[in-house]
Design an enzyme around this catalytic site. Structure first.
Site, PDB file in Angstrom:
ATOM      1  CG  ASN A  78      -1.743   1.206   1.403  1.00 45.21           C
ATOM      2  OD1 ASN A  78      -1.819   2.034   0.499  1.00 45.21           O
ATOM      3  ND2 ASN A  78      -2.389   1.348   2.553  1.00 45.21           N
ATOM      4  CD1 TRP A  79       3.518   0.857  -2.809  1.00 45.10           C
ATOM      5  CD2 TRP A  79       3.641   1.977  -4.744  1.00 45.10           C
ATOM      6  NE1 TRP A  79       4.207   0.071  -3.707  1.00 45.10           N
ATOM      7  CE2 TRP A  79       4.295   0.734  -4.898  1.00 45.10           C
ATOM      8  CE3 TRP A  79       3.583   2.850  -5.837  1.00 45.10           C
ATOM      9  CZ2 TRP A  79       4.887   0.344  -6.107  1.00 45.10           C
ATOM     10  CZ3 TRP A  79       4.175   2.474  -7.028  1.00 45.10           C
ATOM     11  CH2 TRP A  79       4.828   1.228  -7.157  1.00 45.10           C
ATOM     12  CE  LYS A  80      -0.325   3.285   4.706  1.00 42.62           C
ATOM     13  NZ  LYS A  80      -0.239   3.424   6.147  1.00 42.62           N
ATOM     14  CG  HIS A 116      -5.898   1.940   5.072  1.00 38.93           C
ATOM     15  ND1 HIS A 116      -5.503   2.922   5.935  1.00 38.93           N
ATOM     16  CD2 HIS A 116      -4.880   1.050   5.009  1.00 38.93           C
ATOM     17  CE1 HIS A 116      -4.285   2.647   6.376  1.00 38.93           C
ATOM     18  NE2 HIS A 116      -3.878   1.516   5.832  1.00 38.93           N
ATOM     19  CD  GLU A 130      -3.085   5.605   6.613  1.00 39.43           C
ATOM     20  OE1 GLU A 130      -3.011   5.656   5.372  1.00 39.43           O
ATOM     21  OE2 GLU A 130      -2.195   5.092   7.325  1.00 39.43           O
ATOM     22  CD  GLU A 132      -3.808  -2.416   7.360  1.00 43.66           C
ATOM     23  OE1 GLU A 132      -2.688  -2.647   6.899  1.00 43.66           O
ATOM     24  OE2 GLU A 132      -4.450  -1.391   7.107  1.00 43.66           O
ATOM     25  N   GLY A 153       2.155   2.332  10.859  1.00 42.43           N
ATOM     26  CA  GLY A 153       3.123   3.416  10.687  1.00 42.43           C
ATOM     27  C   GLY A 153       3.765   3.878  11.979  1.00 42.43           C
ATOM     28  CB  SER A 180       4.824  -1.680  12.215  1.00 38.46           C
ATOM     29  OG  SER A 180       4.421  -0.332  12.404  1.00 38.46           O
ATOM     30  N   GLY A 198       2.702  -1.048   4.374  1.00 37.27           N
ATOM     31  CA  GLY A 198       2.812   0.372   4.059  1.00 37.27           C
ATOM     32  C   GLY A 198       4.274   0.753   3.888  1.00 37.27           C
ATOM     33  N   GLY A 199       4.876   1.241   4.948  1.00 41.06           N
ATOM     34  CA  GLY A 199       6.241   1.768   4.903  1.00 41.06           C
ATOM     35  C   GLY A 199       7.234   0.860   4.194  1.00 41.06           C
TER      36      GLY A 199
HETATM   37  P1  PGA Z   1       2.580   0.298   7.768  1.00 42.25           P
HETATM   38  O1  PGA Z   1       1.155   0.509   7.080  1.00 42.25           O
HETATM   39  O2  PGA Z   1       3.149  -0.981   7.208  1.00 42.25           O
HETATM   40  O3  PGA Z   1       3.385   1.487   7.362  1.00 42.25           O
HETATM   41  O4  PGA Z   1       2.344   0.220   9.240  1.00 42.25           O
HETATM   42  C1  PGA Z   1       0.294  -0.575   6.874  1.00 42.25           C
HETATM   43  C2  PGA Z   1      -0.996  -0.085   6.270  1.00 42.25           C
HETATM   44  O5  PGA Z   1      -1.453   1.002   6.650  1.00 42.25           O
HETATM   45  O6  PGA Z   1      -1.589  -0.757   5.404  1.00 42.25           O
END
Ligand code: PGA
Length: 254
Positions: free
Chosen positions: A11-13, A97, A99, A169, A175, A215, A236-237
């Site tokens: 997930n590149w956001k 998600h 967010e 999640e 994050g 994470s 994500g990251g």
């Molecule tokens: P993260 O994000 O790996 O940076 O914690 C995961 C996500 O939000 O899908």
């Protein structure tokens, strides 16, 4: 040993220009473009999705979006629909998600409409659920996850359920560098599997992939991915650099 194919979805956001996304996708395709052991998915931002999709052509790496609108077309300024995503050969879409829920006001009902739209147009929805820190501390984790899952999947038929991917999640782990312990994660994954049994029957529930997100990194992935009900990761990251993302794919292939 179950037979569920593991999924590693990046997930590149809101990261990567089109050119940067192409460069990252090229590295991923060069390294794992031909392997079929793991379902590898990248989810770029909309401005990069078509150019990244062209890089993925002919490879086994799949293209995903980070959101969609439930309607197929119309006066919805700023939105993108499932048929538009299908037209550029996207196969997956992240929905609900945390967010989107916390920053953009998405509700379980909205997530449900989007999930049904994705399935109608042959996209695999990656439906995200998870509790906040306050909810975990109040002991309501399972209740929160149950509500999000049941509402998010309302009206999904047993046949459609095979295409659904669930992502657990914990919001406090996204994050933040705070990963859920393997026990905490497996407990919720097993609980979700149980809910899926109730919704779709045992045979179907055993086929649905449940990803962990929050994470996940090369250092903690092997232990998480070894859990009975953890079928991959939503990353994500660690998906923003080829090296760490590829290490996660390798961990899932083990
Ligand atoms: P993260 O994000 O790996 O940076 O914690 C995961 C996500 O939000 O899908």
């Amino acid at each position: 040993m179950n037979t569920r194919k593991k999924v590693i979805a990046g997930n590149w956001k809101m990261n990567k220009t089109s050119a940067e996304g192409v460069a990252l996708a090229q590295e991923i395709v060069a390294a794992v473009g031909k392997q079929g052991a793991v379902e590898v998915v990248v989810c770029p931002p909309f401005t990069a999705i078509e150019s990244v999709g062209r890089v993925l052509e002919g490879s086994e790496v799949r293209l995903g979006a980070q959101n969609l609108h439930a309607e197929a077309s119309g006066a919805f300024t700023g939105e993108v629909s499932a048929p538009m995503l299908r037209a550029i050969f996207a196969t997956h879409v992240i929905l609900g998600h945390s967010e989107r829920r916390t920053l953009f006001g998405e509700t379980d009902e909205g997530v449900n409409r989007k999930t049904l739209a994705a399935l109608k147009h042959q996209l695999r929805p990656i439906v995200c659920v998870g509790e906040t820190l306050a909810e975990r501390e109040a002991g309501t984790t399972l209740k929160v996850v149950q509500t999000q899952l049941e509402r998010g999947l309302e009206g999904v038929s047993r046949e459609q359920a095979a295409s659904v991917i669930v992502a657990y999640e914990p919001v406090w782990a996204i994050g933040t560098g705070k990963v859920a312990t393997t026990e905490q994660a497996q407990e919720v994954h097993a609980f979700i599997r149980g809910l899926l049994v109730k919704l779709f029957g045992d045979a179907m529930a055993q086929r649905i992939r449940i990803l962990y997100g929050g994470s996940m990194k090369p250092a903690n992935a092997p232990e998480l991915l070894a859990q009975k009900d953890i079928d991959g990761g939503l990353i994500g990251g660690a998906s923003l650099e080829a090296r760490s993302f590829l290490e996660l794919v390798a961990a899932a292939a083990k």
